[in-house]
Motif scaffolding. Structure first.
Motif, PDB file in Angstrom:
ATOM      1  N   LEU A  58       0.830  -1.192   0.000  1.00 16.43           N
ATOM      2  CA  LEU A  58       0.000   0.000   0.000  1.00 16.43           C
ATOM      3  C   LEU A  58       0.870   1.249   0.000  1.00 16.43           C
ATOM      4  CD1 LEU A  58      -2.840  -0.785   2.587  1.00 16.43           C
ATOM      5  CD2 LEU A  58      -3.064  -0.619   0.101  1.00 16.43           C
ATOM      6  N   ASN A  59       0.337   2.318  -0.569  1.00 18.97           N
ATOM      7  CA  ASN A  59       0.996   3.626  -0.605  1.00 18.97           C
ATOM      8  C   ASN A  59       2.236   3.633  -1.492  1.00 18.97           C
ATOM      9  OD1 ASN A  59       0.827   6.347   0.187  1.00 18.97           O
ATOM     10  ND2 ASN A  59       2.475   6.079   1.676  1.00 18.97           N
ATOM     11  N   ARG A  72       5.036  -5.133   6.895  1.00 20.51           N
ATOM     12  CA  ARG A  72       4.768  -3.699   6.831  1.00 20.51           C
ATOM     13  C   ARG A  72       3.719  -3.325   7.867  1.00 20.51           C
ATOM     14  NH1 ARG A  72       6.723  -0.880   2.375  1.00 20.51           N
ATOM     15  NH2 ARG A  72       5.036   0.645   2.520  1.00 20.51           N
ATOM     16  N   VAL A  73       3.916  -2.131   8.465  1.00 18.07           N
ATOM     17  CA  VAL A  73       3.026  -1.619   9.510  1.00 18.07           C
ATOM     18  C   VAL A  73       2.549  -0.231   9.098  1.00 18.07           C
ATOM     19  CG1 VAL A  73       2.940  -0.725  11.868  1.00 18.07           C
ATOM     20  CG2 VAL A  73       4.020  -2.927  11.415  1.00 18.07           C
ATOM     21  N   ARG A  74       1.250   0.006   9.260  1.00 16.26           N
ATOM     22  CA  ARG A  74       0.694   1.337   9.002  1.00 16.26           C
ATOM     23  C   ARG A  74      -0.496   1.545   9.927  1.00 16.26           C
ATOM     24  NH1 ARG A  74       1.178   5.359   5.307  1.00 16.26           N
ATOM     25  NH2 ARG A  74      -0.687   6.626   4.915  1.00 16.26           N
ATOM     26  N   ARG A  75      -0.601   2.736  10.477  1.00 16.89           N
ATOM     27  CA  ARG A  75      -1.670   3.084  11.429  1.00 16.89           C
ATOM     28  C   ARG A  75      -1.715   2.085  12.583  1.00 16.89           C
ATOM     29  NH1 ARG A  75      -3.721   7.217   8.794  1.00 16.89           N
ATOM     30  NH2 ARG A  75      -3.981   7.088   6.530  1.00 16.89           N
ATOM     31  N   ASN A  76      -0.540   1.758  13.096  1.00 21.64           N
ATOM     32  CA  ASN A  76      -0.401   0.873  14.253  1.00 21.64           C
ATOM     33  C   ASN A  76      -0.985  -0.514  14.011  1.00 21.64           C
ATOM     34  OD1 ASN A  76       0.759   3.032  15.552  1.00 21.64           O
ATOM     35  ND2 ASN A  76      -1.084   3.596  16.685  1.00 21.64           N
ATOM     36  N   GLN A  77      -0.959  -0.963  12.770  1.00 22.57           N
ATOM     37  CA  GLN A  77      -1.450  -2.303  12.444  1.00 22.57           C
ATOM     38  C   GLN A  77      -0.520  -2.950  11.431  1.00 22.57           C
ATOM     39  OE1 GLN A  77      -5.494  -1.755  11.023  1.00 22.57           O
ATOM     40  NE2 GLN A  77      -6.333  -2.155  13.056  1.00 22.57           N
ATOM     41  N   ILE A  78      -0.330  -4.259  11.602  1.00 27.50           N
ATOM     42  CA  ILE A  78       0.409  -5.018  10.598  1.00 27.50           C
ATOM     43  C   ILE A  78      -0.502  -5.212   9.387  1.00 27.50           C
ATOM     44  CG2 ILE A  78       1.489  -7.236  10.072  1.00 27.50           C
ATOM     45  CD1 ILE A  78       2.191  -7.494  13.024  1.00 27.50           C
ATOM     46  N   ASP A  87       9.873   4.162   0.456  1.00 27.97           N
ATOM     47  CA  ASP A  87       8.900   5.078   1.070  1.00 27.97           C
ATOM     48  C   ASP A  87       8.495   4.654   2.479  1.00 27.97           C
ATOM     49  OD1 ASP A  87       8.826   6.521  -1.349  1.00 27.97           O
ATOM     50  OD2 ASP A  87       7.334   5.136  -2.146  1.00 27.97           O
ATOM     51  N   ALA A  88       9.324   3.866   3.162  1.00 24.63           N
ATOM     52  CA  ALA A  88       8.983   3.403   4.512  1.00 24.63           C
ATOM     53  C   ALA A  88      10.167   3.609   5.444  1.00 24.63           C
ATOM     54  CB  ALA A  88       8.575   1.929   4.494  1.00 24.63           C
ATOM     55  N   GLU A 111       8.939  14.475   9.279  1.00 22.71           N
ATOM     56  CA  GLU A 111       7.967  15.477   9.687  1.00 22.71           C
ATOM     57  C   GLU A 111       6.554  14.915   9.803  1.00 22.71           C
ATOM     58  OE1 GLU A 111       8.695  18.383  10.710  1.00 22.71           O
ATOM     59  OE2 GLU A 111      10.811  18.427  10.111  1.00 22.71           O
ATOM     60  N   LEU A 112       6.361  13.669   9.377  1.00 21.28           N
ATOM     61  CA  LEU A 112       5.023  13.082   9.406  1.00 21.28           C
ATOM     62  C   LEU A 112       4.641  12.622  10.807  1.00 21.28           C
ATOM     63  CD1 LEU A 112       4.885  10.848   6.197  1.00 21.28           C
ATOM     64  CD2 LEU A 112       3.571  12.923   6.625  1.00 21.28           C
ATOM     65  N   PRO A 113       3.359  12.716  11.181  1.00 23.97           N
ATOM     66  CA  PRO A 113       2.894  12.078  12.421  1.00 23.97           C
ATOM     67  C   PRO A 113       3.120  10.573  12.344  1.00 23.97           C
ATOM     68  CG  PRO A 113       1.247  13.607  11.560  1.00 23.97           C
ATOM     69  CD  PRO A 113       2.286  13.465  10.498  1.00 23.97           C
ATOM     70  N   LEU A 114       3.373   9.955  13.480  1.00 21.17           N
ATOM     71  CA  LEU A 114       3.701   8.526  13.508  1.00 21.17           C
ATOM     72  C   LEU A 114       2.618   7.670  12.869  1.00 21.17           C
ATOM     73  CD1 LEU A 114       5.182   8.279  17.129  1.00 21.17           C
ATOM     74  CD2 LEU A 114       6.428   8.365  14.970  1.00 21.17           C
ATOM     75  N   GLU A 115       1.337   8.066  13.043  1.00 17.77           N
ATOM     76  CA  GLU A 115       0.259   7.218  12.531  1.00 17.77           C
ATOM     77  C   GLU A 115       0.147   7.288  11.004  1.00 17.77           C
ATOM     78  OE1 GLU A 115      -1.565  11.143  13.916  1.00 17.77           O
ATOM     79  OE2 GLU A 115      -0.138   9.658  14.671  1.00 17.77           O
ATOM     80  N   GLN A 116       0.831   8.229  10.374  1.00 15.45           N
ATOM     81  CA  GLN A 116       0.764   8.342   8.915  1.00 15.45           C
ATOM     82  C   GLN A 116       1.972   7.722   8.214  1.00 15.45           C
ATOM     83  OE1 GLN A 116      -0.060  12.332   7.585  1.00 15.45           O
ATOM     84  NE2 GLN A 116      -1.666  12.649   9.109  1.00 15.45           N
ATOM     85  N   ILE A 117       2.868   7.136   8.979  1.00 10.95           N
ATOM     86  CA  ILE A 117       4.105   6.599   8.414  1.00 10.95           C
ATOM     87  C   ILE A 117       3.960   5.101   8.152  1.00 10.95           C
ATOM     88  CG2 ILE A 117       6.550   6.143   8.902  1.00 10.95           C
ATOM     89  CD1 ILE A 117       6.593   8.709  10.526  1.00 10.95           C
ATOM     90  N   SER A 118       4.514   4.664   7.042  1.00 17.32           N
ATOM     91  CA  SER A 118       4.623   3.229   6.780  1.00 17.32           C
ATOM     92  C   SER A 118       5.956   2.741   7.333  1.00 17.32           C
ATOM     93  CB  SER A 118       4.557   2.950   5.273  1.00 17.32           C
ATOM     94  OG  SER A 118       3.298   3.308   4.761  1.00 17.32           O
ATOM     95  N   PHE A 119       5.910   1.670   8.106  1.00 18.86           N
ATOM     96  CA  PHE A 119       7.114   1.070   8.681  1.00 18.86           C
ATOM     97  C   PHE A 119       7.312  -0.316   8.075  1.00 18.86           C
ATOM     98  CE2 PHE A 119       5.472   3.949  11.928  1.00 18.86           C
ATOM     99  CZ  PHE A 119       6.611   4.618  12.358  1.00 18.86           C
ATOM    100  N   VAL A 120       8.547  -0.683   7.847  1.00 19.93           N
ATOM    101  CA  VAL A 120       8.894  -2.060   7.496  1.00 19.93           C
ATOM    102  C   VAL A 120       9.735  -2.620   8.630  1.00 19.93           C
ATOM    103  CG1 VAL A 120      10.218  -3.563   5.975  1.00 19.93           C
ATOM    104  CG2 VAL A 120       8.770  -1.793   5.003  1.00 19.93           C
ATOM    105  N   VAL A 121       9.213  -3.641   9.299  1.00 22.43           N
ATOM    106  CA  VAL A 121       9.901  -4.268  10.426  1.00 22.43           C
ATOM    107  C   VAL A 121      10.503  -5.577   9.929  1.00 22.43           C
ATOM    108  CG1 VAL A 121       9.695  -5.008  12.818  1.00 22.43           C
ATOM    109  CG2 VAL A 121       8.118  -3.277  11.917  1.00 22.43           C
TER     110      VAL A 121
END
Length: 470
Positions: A181-182, A302-308, A358-359, A270-280
């Motif tokens: 996504l994204n 991948r994690v986005r909006r505090n969800q896997i 982008d993550a 600069e993005l709020p944490l809930e708008q960031i895509s993370f790859v763990v």
């Protein structure tokens, strides 16, 4: 007996101890100084008295500070982090009333408040669960409906980023790179051809058929663009034959409709944490020396909006082209036979490089895992410019640097369960780390660290922890 005294009286006793101790130190210093003056002169007596008083005060203050830190400061910090974990991460950990026994009624009161909060949260959770069940049923109906439609579906937002894809579209994209996504659709489809089709779509407002191809031309298929209301967002439809849709195969949806209105940014910090895509991610290796040993497995989610994001993951065995030591196999249970037909490290690292675009990259003790990744990436000319977050350092922010910050300790604190058969597997540890991350992000926001920049500034204070680990 001391434990039954009120908190205010205990604080008073700390200061009383400081006062009494100060008087004793001064008296002892004067006595010794007086004796020294009688034998060695007045100046020597003053110097002796001053030295004894100075060092005595230092020792006294240090001792009382240690008592205060152990019996007041640390327990208060532990209560705060426990309450924060229960309030923002849903962790069921209890307030440690024993370590806080010298804080009077504070710990029992905090536990009572926590239990009340948990009860209220439970009631709210039941209501949310009921609504979620309804939404899940509607989603299942939508999935079943799409299963009957003989096309694979992609929804692309105004900034040409993927907002939705069904399971069959995921399979089609996976021929090019892992779906996410994204992601820019141009990461998967040739930009020139797609932009030309999109411009025609905007001009005519009608469906546009075109030949979609991967950027390297290796994969191509017939596709159709279908406009949405504003013609800036659009759908990409791939017919049954091209997408190789199996009859009656359910095609689960992956989507985030908030991406339709998200504002593009080139600065993730600069993005709020809930708008960031993370790859763990996590790696299993032949040993502990990144310059000498080799990868045998890589797992990432991948994690986005505090969800896997279910379905967006990498789970690859890797052929290290060398024997795996028995000592390493005892840890991760990966044998030479298991990796015999697996791809080489560079192929998997290249796939991972595409997956993290982008993550923000996240790992537990990231320097160790990234050392292996960077070594192969450097040999292929790949760069890793995105920020890297370490859950060891996030733990230090939330719980203090003196606590244990192992993955097992974090999981225990936050109520994350790692199935025994998945422990020390790359994907199992990556998912556990991702669950820990999802619980820590709201806790960090509650402390006032709401952007990635805020968090990274705080982690810099605890970098020494990673030096000690590695």
């Amino acid at each position: 007996m001391f434990a039954r005294l009120s908190l205010r009286l205990r604080v008073l006793l700390f200061f009383a101890l400081l006062a009494v101790g100060g008087v004793v130190v001064v008296a002892a210093a004067l006595l010794v100084g007086f004796r020294s003056a009688q034998t060695d002169g007045l100046a020597s007596g003053f110097i002796t008295a001053g030295l004894i008083a100075g060092f005595g005060f230092l020792g006294l203050v240090a001792g009382i500070w240690l008592l205060f830190d152990e019996n007041v400061a640390k327990p208060i910090q532990a209560i705060a982090t426990t309450l924060r974990a229960r309030a923002h991460a849903g962790a069921a950990s209890e307030v440690d009333t024993h370590s806080a026994r010298y804080l009077g009624d504070l710990a029992p009161a905090a536990e009572a408040l926590s239990v009340k909060l948990e009860s209220t949260t439970s009631d709210a959770a039941q209501m949310v669960a009921s609504e979620t069940q309804m939404l899940s049923a509607e989603r299942a109906q939508l999935t079943a409906l799409l299963t009957e439609i003989p096309v694979a579906i992609l929804l692309v937002g105004p900034e040409h980023r993927i907002v939705l894809y069904d399971g069959q579209a995921a399979g089609t994209l996976a021929q090019i790179a892992p779906p996410r996504l994204n992601a820019l659709i141009f990461d998967y489809l040739d930009e020139t051809k797609l932009r030309a089709a999109h411009q025609k779509l905007i001009k005519t407002g009608m469906d546009v058929s075109f030949v979609a191809a991967s950027p390297d031309g290796r994969v191509s298929f017939d596709a159709r663009l279908k406009p949405l209301a504003d013609a800036k967002s659009y759908m990409i439809l791939i017919d049954e034959a091209q997408a190789q849709i199996a009859p009656d195969e359910a095609r689960p949806l992956t989507f985030d409709f908030e991406l339709l209105s998200a504002q593009p940014t080139s600065d993730l910090s600069e993005l709020p944490l809930e708008q960031i895509s993370f790859v763990v991610f996590d790696c299993e290796t032949t040993g502990l020396l990144p310059h000498k040993d080799e990868l045998v497995q890589l797992g990432a989610v991948r994690v986005r909006r505090n969800q896997i994001i279910e379905g967006e993951q990498i789970d690859r065995l890797i052929n290290p082209d060398r024997p795996i030591p028995a000592t390493s196999t005892r840890v991760h249970h990966i044998t030479d036979a298991m990796v015999a037909g697996a791809p080489p490290p560079k192929e998997v690292v290249s796939e991972f490089h595409h997956f993290v675009r982008d993550a923000v990259i996240v790992a537990h003790n990231a320097p160790f895992d990234m050392a292996f990744i960077r070594r192969h990436g450097n040999e292929m000319g790949l760069t890793w410019q995105q920020p890297i977050v370490d859950t060891v350092l996030l733990s230090a922010i939330l719980y203090g640097p003196t606590e244990v910050h192992s993955l097992d300790a974090l999981c225990a604190r936050l109520g994350v369960v790692i199935p025994e058969h998945l422990r020390h597997t790359a994907l199992g540890d990556a998912r556990a780390t991702a669950q820990v991350l999802c619980k820590m992000l709201p806790m960090l926001s509650a402390l006032g660290y709401r952007t990635l920049k805020d968090v990274l500034e705080q982690t810099q204070k605890y970098g020494r922890l990673l030096d000690d680990l590695n």
